[in-house]
Design a protein around this motif. Structure first.
Motif, PDB file in Angstrom:
ATOM      1  N   GLY A 188     -14.448  -9.581  16.865  1.00 39.44           N
ATOM      2  CA  GLY A 188     -13.361 -10.120  15.655  1.00 39.44           C
ATOM      3  C   GLY A 188     -13.395  -9.243  14.717  1.00 39.44           C
ATOM      4  O   GLY A 188     -12.555  -9.202  14.196  1.00 39.44           O
ATOM      5  N   ASP A 189     -14.649  -8.144  13.922  1.00 38.24           N
ATOM      6  CA  ASP A 189     -14.612  -7.409  13.652  1.00 38.24           C
ATOM      7  C   ASP A 189     -14.318  -6.486  13.631  1.00 38.24           C
ATOM      8  O   ASP A 189     -13.312  -5.292  12.667  1.00 38.24           O
ATOM      9  CB  ASP A 189     -16.333  -7.346  12.603  1.00 38.24           C
ATOM     10  CG  ASP A 189     -16.698  -8.856  12.006  1.00 38.24           C
ATOM     11  OD1 ASP A 189     -16.540  -9.411  12.259  1.00 38.24           O
ATOM     12  OD2 ASP A 189     -18.087  -8.706  11.654  1.00 38.24           O
ATOM     13  N   GLN A 240     -18.351  -2.709  27.615  1.00 34.48           N
ATOM     14  CA  GLN A 240     -16.718  -2.162  28.049  1.00 34.48           C
ATOM     15  C   GLN A 240     -16.103  -3.658  27.873  1.00 34.48           C
ATOM     16  O   GLN A 240     -14.599  -3.627  27.467  1.00 34.48           O
ATOM     17  CB  GLN A 240     -17.278  -2.134  29.530  1.00 34.48           C
ATOM     18  CG  GLN A 240     -17.667  -0.355  29.589  1.00 34.48           C
ATOM     19  CD  GLN A 240     -18.176   0.066  31.099  1.00 34.48           C
ATOM     20  OE1 GLN A 240     -18.543   1.462  31.210  1.00 34.48           O
ATOM     21  NE2 GLN A 240     -17.713  -0.731  31.576  1.00 34.48           N
ATOM     22  N   HIS A 241     -16.468  -4.518  27.773  1.00 34.20           N
ATOM     23  CA  HIS A 241     -15.881  -5.696  28.413  1.00 34.20           C
ATOM     24  C   HIS A 241     -15.321  -6.251  26.506  1.00 34.20           C
ATOM     25  O   HIS A 241     -14.114  -6.498  26.170  1.00 34.20           O
ATOM     26  CB  HIS A 241     -17.005  -7.154  28.698  1.00 34.20           C
ATOM     27  CG  HIS A 241     -16.459  -8.119  28.489  1.00 34.20           C
ATOM     28  ND1 HIS A 241     -15.638  -9.000  29.498  1.00 34.20           N
ATOM     29  CD2 HIS A 241     -16.259  -9.304  27.867  1.00 34.20           C
ATOM     30  CE1 HIS A 241     -14.900 -10.067  29.243  1.00 34.20           C
ATOM     31  NE2 HIS A 241     -15.829 -11.172  28.027  1.00 34.20           N
ATOM     32  N   CYS A 242     -16.461  -5.806  25.931  1.00 37.78           N
ATOM     33  CA  CYS A 242     -16.263  -6.170  23.983  1.00 37.78           C
ATOM     34  C   CYS A 242     -14.875  -5.400  24.209  1.00 37.78           C
ATOM     35  O   CYS A 242     -14.053  -5.793  23.014  1.00 37.78           O
ATOM     36  CB  CYS A 242     -17.390  -5.971  23.358  1.00 37.78           C
ATOM     37  SG  CYS A 242     -18.584  -7.177  23.767  1.00 37.78           S
ATOM     38  N   LEU A 243     -15.067  -4.339  24.375  1.00 38.00           N
ATOM     39  CA  LEU A 243     -13.630  -3.019  23.934  1.00 38.00           C
ATOM     40  C   LEU A 243     -12.063  -3.514  24.759  1.00 38.00           C
ATOM     41  O   LEU A 243     -11.065  -3.624  24.534  1.00 38.00           O
ATOM     42  CB  LEU A 243     -14.353  -1.841  24.240  1.00 38.00           C
ATOM     43  CG  LEU A 243     -15.147  -1.232  23.628  1.00 38.00           C
ATOM     44  CD1 LEU A 243     -15.365   0.461  24.156  1.00 38.00           C
ATOM     45  CD2 LEU A 243     -15.137  -0.854  22.057  1.00 38.00           C
ATOM     46  N   GLY A 269     -22.336   0.325  12.490  1.00 39.94           N
ATOM     47  CA  GLY A 269     -21.931   0.175  13.555  1.00 39.94           C
ATOM     48  C   GLY A 269     -20.593  -1.180  13.092  1.00 39.94           C
ATOM     49  O   GLY A 269     -19.820  -0.846  11.908  1.00 39.94           O
ATOM     50  N   ILE A 270     -20.042  -1.869  14.091  1.00 43.62           N
ATOM     51  CA  ILE A 270     -19.090  -1.785  13.676  1.00 43.62           C
ATOM     52  C   ILE A 270     -19.165  -3.379  12.650  1.00 43.62           C
ATOM     53  O   ILE A 270     -18.508  -3.948  11.188  1.00 43.62           O
ATOM     54  CB  ILE A 270     -17.965  -3.338  14.956  1.00 43.62           C
ATOM     55  CG1 ILE A 270     -17.336  -1.910  15.029  1.00 43.62           C
ATOM     56  CG2 ILE A 270     -16.844  -4.664  14.288  1.00 43.62           C
ATOM     57  CD1 ILE A 270     -15.743  -1.936  14.265  1.00 43.62           C
ATOM     58  N   TYR A 271     -20.293  -4.140  13.079  1.00 44.27           N
ATOM     59  CA  TYR A 271     -20.543  -5.126  11.713  1.00 44.27           C
ATOM     60  C   TYR A 271     -22.351  -5.347  11.884  1.00 44.27           C
ATOM     61  O   TYR A 271     -22.514  -6.339  10.392  1.00 44.27           O
ATOM     62  CB  TYR A 271     -20.561  -6.765  12.667  1.00 44.27           C
ATOM     63  CG  TYR A 271     -21.333  -6.955  13.764  1.00 44.27           C
ATOM     64  CD1 TYR A 271     -21.945  -8.056  13.176  1.00 44.27           C
ATOM     65  CD2 TYR A 271     -21.283  -6.664  14.866  1.00 44.27           C
ATOM     66  CE1 TYR A 271     -23.754  -8.333  14.156  1.00 44.27           C
ATOM     67  CE2 TYR A 271     -22.143  -7.215  15.934  1.00 44.27           C
ATOM     68  CZ  TYR A 271     -23.319  -8.014  16.125  1.00 44.27           C
ATOM     69  OH  TYR A 271     -24.130  -8.192  16.474  1.00 44.27           O
ATOM     70  N   ARG A 272     -23.290  -4.173  11.905  1.00 44.17           N
ATOM     71  CA  ARG A 272     -24.166  -3.911  11.469  1.00 44.17           C
ATOM     72  C   ARG A 272     -24.530  -2.904  11.741  1.00 44.17           C
ATOM     73  O   ARG A 272     -23.858  -1.964  12.565  1.00 44.17           O
ATOM     74  CB  ARG A 272     -25.230  -5.276  11.993  1.00 44.17           C
ATOM     75  CG  ARG A 272     -25.024  -4.640  13.853  1.00 44.17           C
ATOM     76  CD  ARG A 272     -26.453  -5.688  14.163  1.00 44.17           C
ATOM     77  NE  ARG A 272     -26.500  -6.191  15.390  1.00 44.17           N
ATOM     78  CZ  ARG A 272     -27.526  -6.963  15.953  1.00 44.17           C
ATOM     79  NH1 ARG A 272     -27.937  -7.921  15.231  1.00 44.17           N
ATOM     80  NH2 ARG A 272     -27.452  -7.267  17.231  1.00 44.17           N
TER      81      ARG A 272
END
Length: 374
Positions: free
Chosen positions: A280-281, A315-318, A213-216
């Motif tokens: 952020g990551d 989707q909100h995060c992207l 994943g992006i951070y884990r």
């Protein structure tokens, strides 16, 4: 010194009345006048490296190379590292996909590709599995009229992602789900990225790792894609650095988030999804990608495996990542986004099947086609 092991594979089928097969055999079974094409003369495409011994080390999913031969057969000398167990290749013969070839560690014979007719034939060989399944080494090719082929000049798309992008657990044709090893159900050739690229007649490389994943990862805090991306073998323990100057993608597709949202394995402690850390990551990772390919169009893909409130959250995060990058690079191309429709997967372990990847590719083709025209 690394001990190398030659391949023994078997595949046979009849296409359009012409029998084409790859069988364990000896190079001297071929016609007289055999010559040798060293691996160092090949033109692989994807995540690969040339070893000090002049072998092509096929690393990432769907890395591939092509060549021509004349006559009715040729021999490909393929090797695994000592203790490599088994691995898989896939190949096309004269533009027709033939299937997969299981490489057994410990065999001492080359892969012999035979055709039912003389003349000039074209072969493209692909790595079926991802980097963490182990490398496959090409030493040489023996045959008549050998010619190394280059990919046609065309735009390049890099597909960054997780097991879905790898084509992991997609193929049940060789054995049922739950049987065999993880790599036994891979199919990089038929993953959505290579499918899209073939449909749009562009070149591609896959930088993808199962569970990441992006951070884990899906059940641990590390490694993440930002930690492995710059390593040639997509491993956080790898010492070799990937040479980003090899390719200049016009589009970099990033499909991550499924594993960050994962609930884990039920054994390892798992903190709730942290949307602020994810965004952020992700922003920092896109910045890293842009240092490698300043002119590339960045495309953020959601996940077809995420549903309900988590789908909306992803989707909100992207969109937050897109807004941040667009603000930081006002003179560059704005980040593109694509949100998959939710899918009930038919592969193994809750993953898309080969047939599902065809559906994902069909969704993506108009999106990438538009980006290529802009």
């Amino acid at each position: 010194m690394r001990t190398m092991i030659l391949l023994l594979g078997f595949f046979a089928l009849t296409i359009f009345g012409t029998r084409a097969d790859a069988t364990g055999g000896h190079a001297n079974d071929l016609h007289h006048g055999v010559n040798v094409l060293p691996a160092s003369a090949l033109h692989p495409f994807g995540r690969w490296m040339l070893t000090g011994a002049g072998e092509v080390e096929m690393i990432g999913s769907a890395v591939h190379f092509g060549f021509q031969f004349s006559g009715t057969g040729c021999a490909v000398y393929v090797q695994l590292p000592a203790g490599g167990g088994h691995n898989y290749l896939q190949y096309e013969l004269d533009g027709v996909y033939q299937g997969s070839i299981r490489i057994e560690g410990g065999s001492r014979q080359p892969l012999v590709i035979k055709t039912g007719s003389a003349g000039v034939h074209t072969v493209w060989i692909y790595k079926m599995t991802e980097a963490m399944s182990g490398a496959i080494f090409i030493e040489k090719i023996a045959g008549q009229g050998l010619l190394a082929l280059k990919r046609p000049e065309a735009p390049v798309i890099e597909f960054i992602g997780n097991s879905i992008t790898c084509g992991a657990l997609a193929d049940k044709s060789m054995m049922a789900c739950g049987i065999g090893d993880y790599s036994d159900h891979h199919n990089g050739y038929y993953a959505y990225g290579p499918r899209v690229a073939r449909a749009l007649k562009v070149n591609y490389l896959l930088s993808s790792v199962s569970g990441i994943g992006i951070y884990r990862t899906w059940n641990r805090d590390a490694p993440s894609m930002p930690q492995v991306y710059e390593h040639a073998d997509l491993s956080d323990t790898g010492r070799r650095r990937w040479d980003f100057a090899q390719y200049r993608p016009v589009i970099v597709s990033i499909a991550l988030g499924t594993n960050d949202l994962s609930k884990g394995d039920g054994k390892t402690p798992r903190a709730p999804f942290d949307s602020a850390k994810f965004v952020g990551d992700y922003v920092r990772f896109v910045r890293l990608v842009k240092t490698k390919y300043p002119a590339a169009q960045i495309a953020l893909l959601s996940s077809p495996m995420v549903r309900g409130a988590e789908r909306e959250m992803l989707q909100h995060c992207l969109m937050a990542v897109k807004a941040a990058i667009d603000a930081q690079y006002p003179s560059g191309r704005t980040v593109a986004t694509f949100f998959f429709e939710p899918m009930v997967p038919r592969g193994c372990g809750g993953h898309p099947s080969v047939e599902d990847h065809a559906l994902l590719a069909a969704q993506l083709e108009p999106f990438f086609s538009r980006l290529l025209r802009e």
